[in-house]
Structures are given as structure tokens and as C-alpha cells.
Design an enzyme around this catalytic site. Structure first.
Site, short mmCIF file in Angstrom:
data_model
loop_
_atom_site.label_atom_id
_atom_site.label_comp_id
_atom_site.label_asym_id
_atom_site.label_seq_id
_atom_site.Cartn_x
_atom_site.Cartn_y
_atom_site.Cartn_z
N PRO A 251 36.21 11.44 -30.18
CA PRO A 251 36.52 12.10 -28.92
C PRO A 251 37.62 13.28 -29.45
O PRO A 251 38.75 13.17 -30.17
CB PRO A 251 37.50 10.90 -28.38
CG PRO A 251 37.87 10.07 -29.63
CD PRO A 251 36.80 10.17 -30.60
N MET A 252 37.06 14.55 -29.01
CA MET A 252 38.12 15.47 -29.34
C MET A 252 38.58 16.41 -28.26
O MET A 252 37.70 16.47 -27.20
CB MET A 252 37.40 16.45 -30.40
CG MET A 252 36.99 15.89 -31.75
SD MET A 252 36.08 16.95 -32.76
CE MET A 252 34.46 16.72 -32.19
N CYS B 70 46.03 9.73 -31.90
CA CYS B 70 46.47 11.37 -31.52
C CYS B 70 47.55 11.74 -32.34
O CYS B 70 48.92 11.21 -31.70
CB CYS B 70 46.24 11.72 -30.33
SG CYS B 70 46.58 13.37 -29.83
N ASN C 257 36.69 7.20 -40.38
CA ASN C 257 36.80 8.71 -39.90
C ASN C 257 37.55 9.64 -40.72
O ASN C 257 38.61 8.78 -41.09
CB ASN C 257 37.30 8.67 -38.36
CG ASN C 257 37.62 9.98 -37.85
OD1 ASN C 257 38.52 10.18 -37.32
ND2 ASN C 257 36.70 10.82 -37.90
#
Length: 332
Positions: free
Chosen positions: A18-19, A102, A204
Site C-alpha cells: 500500500p503506497m 508509515c 518487505n
């Protein structure tokens, strides 16, 4: 086969990260076409959903062709996270993901995203609130810890598993690293070796080639890999990795016509989803990425930035194709 709740994935799935301002439906559609096994929305503010903010609501758009797909939420308030999870459930995604990773200051300052890494008890309470409020599988994406002196991913993994999450993705950097330095996957390997961990663990960070994907798969024994920045402008990476896993050989690099087709598809779907003018304006961030490493593209970049309609896009794509056809013929 890897399972997240009732979601069945391939033996070693490749996930699209998710970016923010990247992982929207048009981009996800391209990545799905080119081999992504599981995708996530851009992260969505729980407070924004509750306030019915237009931008947050728009990010809830998902389509059947991209399934399985998860919607990612973030926030630092238990009640808001629970309420937003119930809102997410109404659009029927395949799972709900919580962002505890984030590193951006405006998120961290609100006690959300990677900011929660400073308070594991709060992280657990927020996760429990989401798990209890939805019947969908809940997953989490997080980092190793706040900084190198407070790496707490071992405790985080065990305690979040106890809350009922169905999978955990670990970005192998601390918040302090942001996106700099090398990701340390040794921590992911240690989590996988923990006999108490039963949920899938996805890795990741730094995967940007088929060779590295295979190396990390074999060396760190995670259950799958999440790819983020390497897919921007290069959705082909998913199938390239899968082909390399199966054959040990590389697929041919995307030709100019492949890149132009991807741009055209991305632009068309962006125009359909956002409206033609806005969709093409917001495509501007992608053009250079699609043509990274292609000689003489700077001569065309300015022209792409001046495109406002699909008709103009088609004319420019034809012009670009003709130029590179001549150029490659001269090089032969």
C-alpha cells in the site's frame, strides 16, 4: 498454499504494498495483470472515514477484477479504528489491514502509523478493537521498531498474533531509517524461526529484482514478499520474479511498445476513475518511472506532462512509438 483467514494464496505470494498516492485502483489493476497475488489500497485515515471525508471515501473503491484485495487503515484511537473497520466492511474487501509502519511525520505526530511502535500496549489495543469490530480477516503491516535501540518486532509479532490477526508484514527497517539504509531481514528470519508464530509472515524492503527476491526467499524463509517502490512504473516485476523462480531465467525486458501500452492503460483507467482531466494530471508522476533508463525520453517527458485528454495521449503515444522504431532501427 498460504491462507489468510479464508483467502487462499499461492505457495509463495507476491504482494503489492500500500503506497500513498500510488496504490490506487488503476495502478493496482496493472499490477494484477502482471502477476501481483494480493494488493492493498492506499492507507486510509480512520478519522477521515468517520468524518466522511471525500478523499478517504474514494480510497474505498475496489473492483472484483483485483481480488483478493485488502483495505488498509491507520489511526491512534481505538473507537475510531473500530468504527472505520465497520465502514470498510460495507464495501466488502477481502481483508482489513492496519498500518503500524508509515514513517511520515504528519502520520507519526498523530500517534498513528509507525508512531504506535513506541507503545506496544496501544498497538495491541488498537488491533483488538479492529479484530473485534469486523468479521473480515485482519492483517498488520509494521516495522522493526522505532529506532535501532528499540527494535521490538519479536514481542510485537507474538502479541499481535494473540489478538487474532491472520498475517503480519514486516518492513525490515526502523522508523528512524525511513526508506534509507539497508533493510535487515535477519529479524524476519528470526520471527519465522519462533515456534510460537503460526500466522504467515511476509517480508518487505529492498526487493527490486528477481535475483534478490529468490535470494531472500531462500535465505530468510518468509512466507511471501511485499513489493513497493520497485513496482512503481514497473508492474512487470511480479511476473519477472515468478518466471525466475520457476525457470532460473529472465523474461525479456519490457520493450518500448510494452511501456507505452502500460502508460495508455494506466491513463485510461485513471481517467475512468477520476475523470479525464484530473486522471491525466495525476498521471504525471508516473511517466518518468515507466521510461526509466530509456534513452532520449526526456525529449518526450515535457509533452506527456502537457496531455489533458486521452485523444492527445493517443497522438503522443503514436509519435513516441514512431520515434523509437526509427531510433532502434538506426542502432541495429
Amino acid at each position: 498454499m498460504i491462507k489468510i483467514g479464508n483467502i487462499e494464496l499461492p505457495e509463495f505470494p507476491l504482494l503489492l504494498a500500500p503506497m500513498e498516492d500510488v496504490s490506487d485502483p488503476p495502478f493496482r489493476r496493472l499490477c494484477k495483470m502482471h502477476g501481483a497475488d494480493l494488493m492493498y489500497s492506499e492507507f486510509i485515515s480512520s478519522e477521515g472515514l468517520i468524518r466522511d471525508a471525500i478523499k478517504s471515501r474514494k480510497k474505498l473503491d475496489i473492483f472484483d477484477y483485483e481480488r483478493p484485495v485488502g483495505i488498509q487503515i491507520f489511526g491512534g484511537d481505538e473507537e475510531a479504528m473500530a468504527m472505520s473497520a465497520r465502514i470498510v466492511e460495507t464495501v466488502n474487501p477481502d481483508l482489513v489491514d492496519i498500518n503500524f509502519g508509515c514513517p511520515v511525520k504528519k502520520v507519526v505526530c498523530k500517534g498513528a502509523g509507525a508512531g504506535v511502535l513506541k507503545d506496544i500496549n496501544l498497538m495491541v489495543r488498537l488491533t483488538k478493537a479492529v479484530v473485534r469490530s469486523t468479521s473480515l480477516p485482519v492483517t498488520v503491516k509494521t516495522r522493526l521498531g522505532w529506532d535501532s535501540n528499540s527494535i521490538n518486532i519479536d514481542e510485537v509479532a507474538e502479541r499481535l498474533q494473540e489478538t487474532g490477526i491472520k498475517a503480519l508484514t514486516i518492513h525490515a527497517r526502523t522508523r528512524a531509517q525511513m526508506y534509507k539504509g539497508e533493510a535487515d531481514w535477519n529479524h524476519i528470519s528470526r520471527i519465522k524461526q519462533n515456534p510460537n508464530i503460526e500466522i504467515p509472515i511476509f517480508g518487505n524492503g529492498d526487493i527490486d529484482s528477481p535475483e534478490k527476491a529468490l535470494e531472500y526467499k531462500q535465505k530468510y524463509a518468509c512466507d511471501g514478499i511485499m513489493i513497493g517502490r520497485a513496482a512503481i512504473g514497473y508492474p512487470w516485476i511480479f511476473n519477472e520474479i515468478k518466471h525466475f523462480f520457476e525457470t532460473g531465467e529472465h523474461l525479456p525486458a519490457p520493450a518500448i511498445e510494452d511501456r507505452l501500452l502500460a502508460v495508455r492503460q494506466h491513463a485510461e483507467w485513471s481517467a475512468e476513475w477520476k475523470g479525464e482531466r484530473l486522471g491525466l494530471v495525476e498521471m504525471r508522476q508516473h511517466y518518468s518511472n515507466y521510461f526509466r533508463g530509456v534513452p532520449h525520453f526526456k525529449d518526450f517527458r515535457k509533452k506527456f506532462l502537457e496531455v489533458f485528454t486521452l485523444e492527445e495521449m493517443d497522438i503522443l503515444i503514436k509519435e513516441t512509438q514512431e520515434f523509437y522504431t526509427r531510433y532502434l532501427a538506426q542502432q541495429a
